[in-house]
Write an enzyme that holds these catalytic residues in place. Structure first.
Site, short mmCIF file in Angstrom:
data_model
loop_
_atom_site.label_atom_id
_atom_site.label_comp_id
_atom_site.label_asym_id
_atom_site.label_seq_id
_atom_site.Cartn_x
_atom_site.Cartn_y
_atom_site.Cartn_z
N SER A 62 47.57 33.72 45.67
CA SER A 62 48.51 33.00 44.80
C SER A 62 49.77 32.63 45.58
CB SER A 62 48.91 33.88 43.63
OG SER A 62 47.78 34.24 42.87
N1 SAH Z 1 45.86 38.65 43.41
C1 SAH Z 1 45.21 37.84 44.41
C2 SAH Z 1 44.83 36.48 43.88
C3 SAH Z 1 43.38 36.43 43.87
S1 SAH Z 1 42.58 35.04 43.17
C4 SAH Z 1 45.99 37.77 45.68
O1 SAH Z 1 47.12 38.26 45.75
O2 SAH Z 1 45.46 37.24 46.67
C5 SAH Z 1 41.66 35.86 41.88
C6 SAH Z 1 40.57 36.81 42.34
O3 SAH Z 1 39.96 37.29 41.15
C7 SAH Z 1 39.46 36.20 43.18
O4 SAH Z 1 39.34 36.87 44.39
C8 SAH Z 1 38.21 36.38 42.31
O5 SAH Z 1 37.03 36.66 43.05
C9 SAH Z 1 38.61 37.56 41.44
N2 SAH Z 1 37.87 37.71 40.19
C10 SAH Z 1 37.45 36.73 39.34
N3 SAH Z 1 36.79 37.27 38.29
C11 SAH Z 1 36.81 38.63 38.48
C12 SAH Z 1 36.28 39.74 37.74
N4 SAH Z 1 35.60 39.58 36.60
N5 SAH Z 1 36.47 40.99 38.24
C13 SAH Z 1 37.15 41.19 39.40
N6 SAH Z 1 37.66 40.17 40.14
C14 SAH Z 1 37.49 38.91 39.69
#
Ligand code: SAH
Length: 232
Positions: A62
């Site tokens: 993000s």
């Molecule tokens: N907080 C992160 C942003 C990640 S983007 C950072 O600082 O980089 C969102 C993430 O959520 C992705 O990696 C995606 O694979 C994950 N995601 C999506 N659905 C999910 C689920 N049901 N359980 C766990 N992770 C999930």
């Protein structure tokens, strides 16, 4: 490295403070956590720009403002047990780990979970546990939580998440509303749930199930680049 420390200071001043974020503890931590180490090497020179960046597997880290805003909205005091759904790069998790007592972070794409776990370990974080699992239903084994943060966009608020929250705790989650995504802050009050605050945002989708075998390569990162610009 000095160059990155300078970039972080600028990032905090120009993207967080200038946009109205004023929680000094959050600002301090974001000035200290080495964001560039959570970004793929190929894109490291861009790690402080005001946009999301691809981290492989079709996912993104993000943008700094989003991490700053979400962390501020959680109002952490230092003694909380926090659940993050969507570890991604591990950067948001690192920021949370500096401001709370313990963090459990869940990622459905196994190689991403492994990579962020390794990065966090290398940096000496010992109060965050990264699990390769589907977090759509939270993580019952480590519940209840003082705060829950979901960093992927859900079609609706999964009720089970609220049940894993302690009384008075905040749950932050982006939810689809028509074509828009809205970041909601819910607060559990006994058996009631208050909607506390909301802003418009842009996240990758929250998906069900665990992905074991996804592979990221450099071309994918380069291609993802353009798409990543538009996300939170
Ligand atoms: N907080 C992160 C942003 C990640 S983007 C950072 O600082 O980089 C969102 C993430 O959520 C992705 O990696 C995606 O694979 C994950 N995601 C999506 N659905 C999910 C689920 N049901 N359980 C766990 N992770 C999930």
């Amino acid at each position: 490295m000095r160059e990155f420390a300078v970039a972080r200071r600028r990032m905090v001043r120009e993207q967080l403070v200038a946009e109205g974020l004023d929680d000094q503890r959050v600002l301090q931590v974001m000035e200290e956590v080495p964001r560039h180490l959570f970004v793929p090497k190929l894109l490291r020179h861009r790690s402080h720009q005001p946009s999301a960046l691809p981290i492989g597997f079709g996912q993104t880290i993000s943008k700094p403002f989003t991490v700053g805003l979400m962390t501020t909205l959680l109002e952490l005091q230092g003694d909380e047990h926090v659940l993050e759904v969507g570890t991604g790069s591990g950067y948001q998790g690192a920021v949370l780990a500096r401001l709370a007592k313990s963090v459990v972070s869940v990622e459905r794409i196994k190689p991403l979970a492994q990579r962020s776990r390794a990065t966090l370990k290398e940096l000496g974080f010992d109060n965050i546990t990264v699990l390769a699992a589907d977090g759509i239903e939270g993580m019952f084994d480590h519940a209840p939580y003082d705060a829950i943060i979901v960093t992927a966009c859900a079609p609706h608020l999964p009720p089970v998440l609220v049940s894993q929250l302690k009384d008075g705790g905040f749950l932050l989650i982006p939810v689809n509303k028509g074509r828009e995504q809205i970041l909601y802050r819910y607060q559990r009050q006994g058996e009631e749930v208050l909607v506390e605050q909301s802003v418009s945002c842009r996240f990758v989708p929250l998906l069900a199930g665990v992905e074991q075998t996804a592979v990221a390569n450099e071309e994918e990162l380069a291609e993802d680049n353009i798409q990543g610009e538009h996300l939170a």
